[in-house]
Design a protein around this motif. Structure first.
Motif, PDB file in Angstrom:
ATOM      1  N   ASP A 149       3.023 -42.542  60.520  1.00 35.07           N
ATOM      2  CA  ASP A 149       4.071 -43.519  60.222  1.00 35.07           C
ATOM      3  C   ASP A 149       5.066 -42.858  59.291  1.00 35.07           C
ATOM      4  O   ASP A 149       4.825 -41.759  58.773  1.00 35.07           O
ATOM      5  CB  ASP A 149       3.489 -44.785  59.584  1.00 35.07           C
ATOM      6  N   LEU A 150       6.201 -43.505  59.052  1.00 33.18           N
ATOM      7  CA  LEU A 150       7.157 -42.964  58.105  1.00 33.18           C
ATOM      8  C   LEU A 150       6.510 -42.842  56.729  1.00 33.18           C
ATOM      9  O   LEU A 150       5.651 -43.641  56.351  1.00 33.18           O
ATOM     10  CB  LEU A 150       8.393 -43.865  58.033  1.00 33.18           C
ATOM     11  N   VAL A 151       6.936 -41.844  55.982  1.00 28.42           N
ATOM     12  CA  VAL A 151       6.281 -41.501  54.724  1.00 28.42           C
ATOM     13  C   VAL A 151       6.383 -42.625  53.687  1.00 28.42           C
ATOM     14  O   VAL A 151       7.419 -43.287  53.561  1.00 28.42           O
ATOM     15  CB  VAL A 151       6.869 -40.196  54.147  1.00 28.42           C
ATOM     16  N   VAL A 152       5.296 -42.832  52.969  1.00 32.08           N
ATOM     17  CA  VAL A 152       5.233 -43.743  51.827  1.00 32.08           C
ATOM     18  C   VAL A 152       4.985 -42.884  50.588  1.00 32.08           C
ATOM     19  O   VAL A 152       3.995 -42.157  50.523  1.00 32.08           O
ATOM     20  CB  VAL A 152       4.103 -44.783  51.997  1.00 32.08           C
ATOM     21  N   ILE A 153       5.869 -42.960  49.617  1.00 28.61           N
ATOM     22  CA  ILE A 153       5.788 -42.103  48.439  1.00 28.61           C
ATOM     23  C   ILE A 153       5.086 -42.843  47.302  1.00 28.61           C
ATOM     24  O   ILE A 153       5.424 -43.982  46.978  1.00 28.61           O
ATOM     25  CB  ILE A 153       7.198 -41.650  48.007  1.00 28.61           C
ATOM     26  N   ASP A 154       4.116 -42.177  46.692  1.00 32.71           N
ATOM     27  CA  ASP A 154       3.291 -42.797  45.650  1.00 32.71           C
ATOM     28  C   ASP A 154       3.552 -42.266  44.249  1.00 32.71           C
ATOM     29  O   ASP A 154       3.112 -42.885  43.275  1.00 32.71           O
ATOM     30  CB  ASP A 154       1.806 -42.598  45.977  1.00 32.71           C
ATOM     31  N   SER A 155       4.189 -41.115  44.120  1.00 31.04           N
ATOM     32  CA  SER A 155       4.334 -40.517  42.798  1.00 31.04           C
ATOM     33  C   SER A 155       5.506 -39.544  42.776  1.00 31.04           C
ATOM     34  O   SER A 155       6.019 -39.131  43.824  1.00 31.04           O
ATOM     35  CB  SER A 155       3.057 -39.772  42.405  1.00 31.04           C
ATOM     36  N   LEU A 156       5.896 -39.159  41.576  1.00 26.91           N
ATOM     37  CA  LEU A 156       6.957 -38.158  41.423  1.00 26.91           C
ATOM     38  C   LEU A 156       6.496 -36.818  41.977  1.00 26.91           C
ATOM     39  O   LEU A 156       7.304 -36.070  42.554  1.00 26.91           O
ATOM     40  CB  LEU A 156       7.333 -38.019  39.950  1.00 26.91           C
ATOM     41  N   HIS A 157       5.221 -36.514  41.824  1.00 23.68           N
ATOM     42  CA  HIS A 157       4.686 -35.261  42.355  1.00 23.68           C
ATOM     43  C   HIS A 157       4.884 -35.185  43.874  1.00 23.68           C
ATOM     44  O   HIS A 157       5.299 -34.155  44.413  1.00 23.68           O
ATOM     45  CB  HIS A 157       3.206 -35.145  41.993  1.00 23.68           C
ATOM     46  N   GLU A 158       4.567 -36.272  44.551  1.00 15.87           N
ATOM     47  CA  GLU A 158       4.773 -36.316  46.004  1.00 15.87           C
ATOM     48  C   GLU A 158       6.259 -36.272  46.339  1.00 15.87           C
ATOM     49  O   GLU A 158       6.668 -35.605  47.299  1.00 15.87           O
ATOM     50  CB  GLU A 158       4.131 -37.589  46.575  1.00 15.87           C
ATOM     51  N   GLN A 159       7.067 -36.970  45.558  1.00 10.11           N
ATOM     52  CA  GLN A 159       8.517 -36.961  45.760  1.00 10.11           C
ATOM     53  C   GLN A 159       9.075 -35.540  45.648  1.00 10.11           C
ATOM     54  O   GLN A 159       9.918 -35.120  46.445  1.00 10.11           O
ATOM     55  CB  GLN A 159       9.175 -37.883  44.731  1.00 10.11           C
ATOM     56  N   GLU A 160       8.570 -34.784  44.674  1.00  8.29           N
ATOM     57  CA  GLU A 160       9.020 -33.401  44.505  1.00  8.29           C
ATOM     58  C   GLU A 160       8.597 -32.543  45.694  1.00  8.29           C
ATOM     59  O   GLU A 160       9.375 -31.694  46.167  1.00  8.29           O
ATOM     60  CB  GLU A 160       8.445 -32.837  43.203  1.00  8.29           C
ATOM     61  N   PHE A 161       7.384 -32.750  46.175  1.00  4.00           N
ATOM     62  CA  PHE A 161       6.914 -32.004  47.348  1.00  4.00           C
ATOM     63  C   PHE A 161       7.820 -32.273  48.543  1.00  4.00           C
ATOM     64  O   PHE A 161       8.233 -31.336  49.249  1.00  4.00           O
ATOM     65  CB  PHE A 161       5.474 -32.417  47.669  1.00  4.00           C
ATOM     66  N   ALA A 213      15.928 -46.912  53.632  1.00  2.55           N
ATOM     67  CA  ALA A 213      16.064 -45.874  52.610  1.00  2.55           C
ATOM     68  C   ALA A 213      16.034 -44.475  53.208  1.00  2.55           C
ATOM     69  O   ALA A 213      15.201 -44.157  54.056  1.00  2.55           O
ATOM     70  CB  ALA A 213      14.958 -46.017  51.582  1.00  2.55           C
ATOM     71  N   LEU A 214      16.936 -43.635  52.714  1.00  6.14           N
ATOM     72  CA  LEU A 214      17.027 -42.228  53.072  1.00  6.14           C
ATOM     73  C   LEU A 214      16.721 -41.366  51.860  1.00  6.14           C
ATOM     74  O   LEU A 214      17.032 -41.744  50.723  1.00  6.14           O
ATOM     75  CB  LEU A 214      18.459 -41.875  53.507  1.00  6.14           C
ATOM     76  N   LEU A 215      16.154 -40.188  52.078  1.00  5.74           N
ATOM     77  CA  LEU A 215      16.091 -39.170  51.049  1.00  5.74           C
ATOM     78  C   LEU A 215      17.188 -38.154  51.359  1.00  5.74           C
ATOM     79  O   LEU A 215      17.218 -37.582  52.442  1.00  5.74           O
ATOM     80  CB  LEU A 215      14.725 -38.497  51.021  1.00  5.74           C
ATOM     81  N   ILE A 216      18.090 -37.936  50.397  1.00  2.00           N
ATOM     82  CA  ILE A 216      19.202 -37.017  50.591  1.00  2.00           C
ATOM     83  C   ILE A 216      18.794 -35.638  50.093  1.00  2.00           C
ATOM     84  O   ILE A 216      18.438 -35.476  48.918  1.00  2.00           O
ATOM     85  CB  ILE A 216      20.456 -37.492  49.838  1.00  2.00           C
ATOM     86  N   PRO A 217      18.797 -34.618  50.948  1.00  2.56           N
ATOM     87  CA  PRO A 217      18.399 -33.272  50.536  1.00  2.56           C
ATOM     88  C   PRO A 217      19.335 -32.713  49.463  1.00  2.56           C
ATOM     89  O   PRO A 217      20.519 -33.057  49.391  1.00  2.56           O
ATOM     90  CB  PRO A 217      18.507 -32.452  51.823  1.00  2.56           C
ATOM     91  N   GLY A 218      18.798 -31.843  48.634  1.00  2.79           N
ATOM     92  CA  GLY A 218      19.605 -31.163  47.635  1.00  2.79           C
ATOM     93  C   GLY A 218      19.806 -31.916  46.348  1.00  2.79           C
ATOM     94  O   GLY A 218      20.366 -31.364  45.387  1.00  2.79           O
ATOM     95  N   LYS A 219      19.368 -33.139  46.257  1.00  2.92           N
ATOM     96  CA  LYS A 219      19.491 -33.928  45.037  1.00  2.92           C
ATOM     97  C   LYS A 219      18.247 -33.725  44.161  1.00  2.92           C
ATOM     98  O   LYS A 219      17.202 -33.299  44.628  1.00  2.92           O
ATOM     99  CB  LYS A 219      19.659 -35.408  45.371  1.00  2.92           C
ATOM    100  N   THR A 220      18.362 -34.041  42.869  1.00  9.37           N
ATOM    101  CA  THR A 220      17.181 -33.958  42.012  1.00  9.37           C
ATOM    102  C   THR A 220      16.169 -35.003  42.456  1.00  9.37           C
ATOM    103  O   THR A 220      16.551 -36.138  42.783  1.00  9.37           O
ATOM    104  CB  THR A 220      17.561 -34.187  40.546  1.00  9.37           C
ATOM    105  N   PRO A 221      14.877 -34.666  42.499  1.00 11.69           N
ATOM    106  CA  PRO A 221      13.864 -35.591  43.030  1.00 11.69           C
ATOM    107  C   PRO A 221      13.899 -37.006  42.448  1.00 11.69           C
ATOM    108  O   PRO A 221      13.765 -37.971  43.218  1.00 11.69           O
ATOM    109  CB  PRO A 221      12.540 -34.870  42.720  1.00 11.69           C
TER     110      PRO A 221
END
Length: 247
Positions: A149-161, A213-221
C-alpha cells in the motif's frame, strides 16, 4: 493307750551331713556394654564434614542455576525462531500468488523483492517510472497489486530514509504520493486509520492545495510534505512488511 513314737538316727555315706534347704541362686550384675559401641568423634572432624557437604550442595545449586539459564536462553531462541516463522507465513499469505523467484533467487530468500529497499522490517518501492505517472488512487491501486500500500510514515527516522531515496523529476511541484489524505478539509489521516501527528509540511505555500499528500524531493525531511490535488499525476512510494525479520 497312746501309741509310742520311735525315733531313729539316719546316717549318710561318706560322712556327708544332711542337706540343708536348697540355697537361692544369687544374681550377679555386671556392667553391660553394647557390642561395637561408637567412640566419640572430635568436633573439628564434624565441622569439616559439614563444610564439605555444604560446599557440595553449593556447587550443585550453581550447576542447576547454570543449566536453568541455558534452558531459558534456548527457550527464548526457539520462541524467536517460531515468531519469525509465523511472521514470514503471514507475509506470504498476503499474496494471491507468492513470487518465489523475486524473494528467493537461487533458492536463498531475502527480506525484500528485487528493486525494493529494506528499512526496519519494512520494504519500500520507489516508483521512478517515466511519464505518464499516476493519480493518488491509481498509485494506491498499483501498490495493492504488489501486496502493498502507499507508505505510512511513523517517525522522523523513517521520513529521513524516504527523503534520501527520492529524487527530483520534471519540476519542483512534482513529488511522491504518500498514504496520507485529508478528510473533509479537517484531519489528515494515514491509511492505517491514524490521525497524523508528525506534520512534516512545507513551511511555505507550494502550488495548489488539495486533499492528498506528496513528499517533495530535495526538501529538508521535517519540512517536505505538500497538499496536492488527488488527481495530479505523480510518482509514489509503496510499503509492505519484509518477508524475513532481522532480529
Amino acid at each position: 493307750m497312746e501309741e509310742e513314737i520311735s525315733y531313729a538316727t539316719l546316717y549318710f555315706k561318706n560322712g556327708g551331713a544332711a542337706p540343708n534347704e536348697e540355697k537361692q541362686d544369687s544374681t550377679i550384675y555386671s556392667e553391660v556394654k553394647p557390642k561395637g559401641a561408637a567412640t566419640s568423634v572430635p568436633i573439628s572432624v564434624v565441622i569439616n564434614w559439614q563444610k564439605a557437604n555444604l560446599s557440595d550442595l553449593t556447587a550443585e545449586k550453581q550447576q542447576l542455576i547454570t543449566e536453568r539459564s541455558i534452558l531459558e536462553r534456548e527457550t527464548a531462541e526457539l520462541r524467536r525462531v517460531r515468531d519469525n516463522l509465523n511472521w514470514t507465513l503471514e507475509v506470504i499469505l498476503t499474496f494471491d500468488t507468492f513470487p518465489v523467484n523475486d524473494f528467493c533467487p537461487n533458492k536463498k530468500c531475502q527480506p525484500c523483492q528485487t528493486d525494493w529497499h529494506l528499512f526496519q522490517e519494512k520494504c519500500y518501492l520507489f516508483y521512478n517510472a517515466d511519464s505518464p505517472w499516476k493519480t493518488w488512487q491509481e498509485s494506491r491501486t498499483d501498490c495493492k497489486t504488489r501486496a502493498a500500500d502507499l507508505v505510512v510514515i511513523d517517525s522522523l527516522h523513517e521520513q529521513e530514509f524516504i527523503s534520501n531515496h527520492t529524487k527530483y523529476y520534471y519540476d519542483t511541484y512534482h513529488g511522491y504520493w504518500l498514504g496520507l489524505y485529508n478528510i473533509q478539509h479537517q484531519n489528515w489521516v494515514w491509511l492505517d486509520g491514524r490521525n497524523d501527528t508528525l506534520g512534516y509540511w512545507l513551511t511555505e505555500q507550494f502550488g495548489d492545495t488539495g486533499q492528498c499528500a506528496l513528499l517533495i524531493p530535495g526538501k529538508t525531511p521535517p519540512h517536505s510534505w505538500d497538499a496536492a490535488g488527488c488527481t495530479m499525476q505523480n510518482r509514489f512510494i509503496c510499503e509492505r512488511d519484509a518477508l524475513i525479520r532481522s532480529n
